[in-house]
Design a protein around this motif. Structure first.
Motif, PDB file in Angstrom:
ATOM      1  N   MET A   2       3.133   9.136   0.105  1.00  0.00           N
ATOM      2  CA  MET A   2       3.119   8.340  -1.116  1.00  0.00           C
ATOM      3  C   MET A   2       3.457   6.871  -0.798  1.00  0.00           C
ATOM      4  SD  MET A   2       5.317   8.696  -4.625  1.00  0.00           S
ATOM      5  CE  MET A   2       6.807   8.088  -3.843  1.00  0.00           C
ATOM      6  N   ILE A   3       4.467   6.656   0.035  1.00  0.00           N
ATOM      7  CA  ILE A   3       4.853   5.295   0.434  1.00  0.00           C
ATOM      8  C   ILE A   3       3.683   4.610   1.133  1.00  0.00           C
ATOM      9  CG2 ILE A   3       6.330   3.958   2.010  1.00  0.00           C
ATOM     10  CD1 ILE A   3       8.548   6.089   1.391  1.00  0.00           C
ATOM     11  N   LEU A   4       3.005   5.334   2.012  1.00  0.00           N
ATOM     12  CA  LEU A   4       1.874   4.782   2.751  1.00  0.00           C
ATOM     13  C   LEU A   4       0.770   4.335   1.793  1.00  0.00           C
ATOM     14  CD1 LEU A   4       1.263   4.496   5.849  1.00  0.00           C
ATOM     15  CD2 LEU A   4      -0.157   6.522   5.589  1.00  0.00           C
ATOM     16  N   ALA A   5       0.393   5.202   0.861  1.00  0.00           N
ATOM     17  CA  ALA A   5      -0.686   4.874  -0.080  1.00  0.00           C
ATOM     18  C   ALA A   5      -0.282   3.743  -1.022  1.00  0.00           C
ATOM     19  CB  ALA A   5      -1.088   6.119  -0.870  1.00  0.00           C
ATOM     20  N   ASP A   6       0.928   3.790  -1.549  1.00  0.00           N
ATOM     21  CA  ASP A   6       1.380   2.736  -2.462  1.00  0.00           C
ATOM     22  C   ASP A   6       1.464   1.387  -1.751  1.00  0.00           C
ATOM     23  OD1 ASP A   6       1.528   4.570  -4.520  1.00  0.00           O
ATOM     24  OD2 ASP A   6       3.728   4.725  -4.490  1.00  0.00           O
ATOM     25  N   THR A   7       1.955   1.396  -0.522  1.00  0.00           N
ATOM     26  CA  THR A   7       2.052   0.158   0.248  1.00  0.00           C
ATOM     27  C   THR A   7       0.665  -0.398   0.541  1.00  0.00           C
ATOM     28  OG1 THR A   7       4.139   0.860   1.231  1.00  0.00           O
ATOM     29  CG2 THR A   7       2.967  -0.914   2.357  1.00  0.00           C
ATOM     30  N   ALA A   8      -0.290   0.469   0.868  1.00  0.00           N
ATOM     31  CA  ALA A   8      -1.664   0.017   1.123  1.00  0.00           C
ATOM     32  C   ALA A   8      -2.215  -0.725  -0.082  1.00  0.00           C
ATOM     33  CB  ALA A   8      -2.554   1.201   1.478  1.00  0.00           C
ATOM     34  N   ARG A   9      -1.975  -0.167  -1.253  1.00  0.00           N
ATOM     35  CA  ARG A   9      -2.484  -0.799  -2.478  1.00  0.00           C
ATOM     36  C   ARG A   9      -1.776  -2.129  -2.764  1.00  0.00           C
ATOM     37  NH1 ARG A   9      -1.759   4.801  -4.196  1.00  0.00           N
ATOM     38  NH2 ARG A   9      -3.801   5.813  -4.166  1.00  0.00           N
ATOM     39  N   LEU A  69       4.151  -1.076   8.098  1.00  0.00           N
ATOM     40  CA  LEU A  69       5.496  -0.547   7.861  1.00  0.00           C
ATOM     41  C   LEU A  69       6.322  -0.480   9.151  1.00  0.00           C
ATOM     42  CD1 LEU A  69       4.431   2.196   5.326  1.00  0.00           C
ATOM     43  CD2 LEU A  69       5.840   0.183   4.809  1.00  0.00           C
ATOM     44  N   LEU A  70       5.701  -0.077  10.250  1.00  0.00           N
ATOM     45  CA  LEU A  70       6.432   0.055  11.514  1.00  0.00           C
ATOM     46  C   LEU A  70       6.959  -1.287  12.028  1.00  0.00           C
ATOM     47  CD1 LEU A  70       4.220   2.671  13.379  1.00  0.00           C
ATOM     48  CD2 LEU A  70       6.598   2.982  12.672  1.00  0.00           C
ATOM     49  N   VAL A  71       6.154  -2.353  11.904  1.00  0.00           N
ATOM     50  CA  VAL A  71       6.612  -3.633  12.456  1.00  0.00           C
ATOM     51  C   VAL A  71       7.762  -4.223  11.646  1.00  0.00           C
ATOM     52  CG1 VAL A  71       4.418  -4.182  13.574  1.00  0.00           C
ATOM     53  CG2 VAL A  71       4.885  -5.070  11.289  1.00  0.00           C
ATOM     54  N   GLN A  72       8.012  -3.698  10.469  1.00  0.00           N
ATOM     55  CA  GLN A  72       9.126  -4.177   9.655  1.00  0.00           C
ATOM     56  C   GLN A  72      10.412  -3.384   9.868  1.00  0.00           C
ATOM     57  OE1 GLN A  72       8.048  -5.276   5.559  1.00  0.00           O
ATOM     58  NE2 GLN A  72       5.967  -4.704   6.136  1.00  0.00           N
ATOM     59  N   MET A  73      10.328  -2.313  10.630  1.00  0.00           N
ATOM     60  CA  MET A  73      11.509  -1.466  10.834  1.00  0.00           C
ATOM     61  C   MET A  73      12.540  -2.162  11.723  1.00  0.00           C
ATOM     62  SD  MET A  73      10.087   2.368  11.381  1.00  0.00           S
ATOM     63  CE  MET A  73       9.901   3.406   9.947  1.00  0.00           C
TER      64      MET A  73
END
Length: 148
Positions: free
Chosen positions: A41-48, A84-88
């Motif tokens: 869900m996080i992946l899809a919402d972030t993509a949008r 998302l990974l580069v922001q971790m």
């Protein structure tokens, strides 16, 4: 720095990107601190929200797990996983060359760059060395305007 590198694999660059895309999504699945349904869900919402793609629907955890294994994920999923990974704070790194190719490919497609050197300089510091060669290959692929 961004000259065409020596070939590190006999496989074409884009074949390595496709293989690495599953690993990239798997990396998000492994490091994300939630269950697979929530991570999907996080992946899809972030993509949008980040305008990295328009998922037709929000995938479930089973689909996300499938994409991290035998199935090639949609491009929006790999691009968003990298975002998302580069922001971790843990500063993850690609785990192998195929995954590094996917990271470099997604980096170029997530933003607009006028030159390979600009793309390289904009990478987070911890990624600059390990993505230097894959980014040069990604730039050649990107500038080749290969139709897919």
């Amino acid at each position: 720095m961004c000259e065409r590198p020596d070939e590190t694999s006999s496989r074409p660059f884009y074949a390595r990107v496709l293989a690495g895309s599953s690993k990239l999504v798997g990396h998000w699945l492994m490091l994300g601190q939630a269950n697979p349904d929530r991570l999907a869900m996080i992946l899809a919402d972030t993509a949008r929200i980040a305008k990295l793609g328009e998922p037709e629907s929000t995938p479930d955890g089973v689909t996300l797990t499938h994409w991290s294994g035998d199935a090639t994920p949609p491009r929006w999923a790999a691009r968003t996983a990298l975002f998302l990974l580069v922001q971790m704070p843990a500063k993850p790194l690609p785990r192998d060359h195929d995954e590094a190719c996917a990271w470099a490919y997604c980096w170029l497609h997530n933003r607009e760059f006028e030159a390979c050197e600009t793309a390289h300089a904009s990478l987070p510091e911890h990624l600059r060395d390990c993505l230097a060669a894959p980014l040069a290959e990604a730039w050649q692929d990107y500038r080749g305007l290969r139709l897919i």
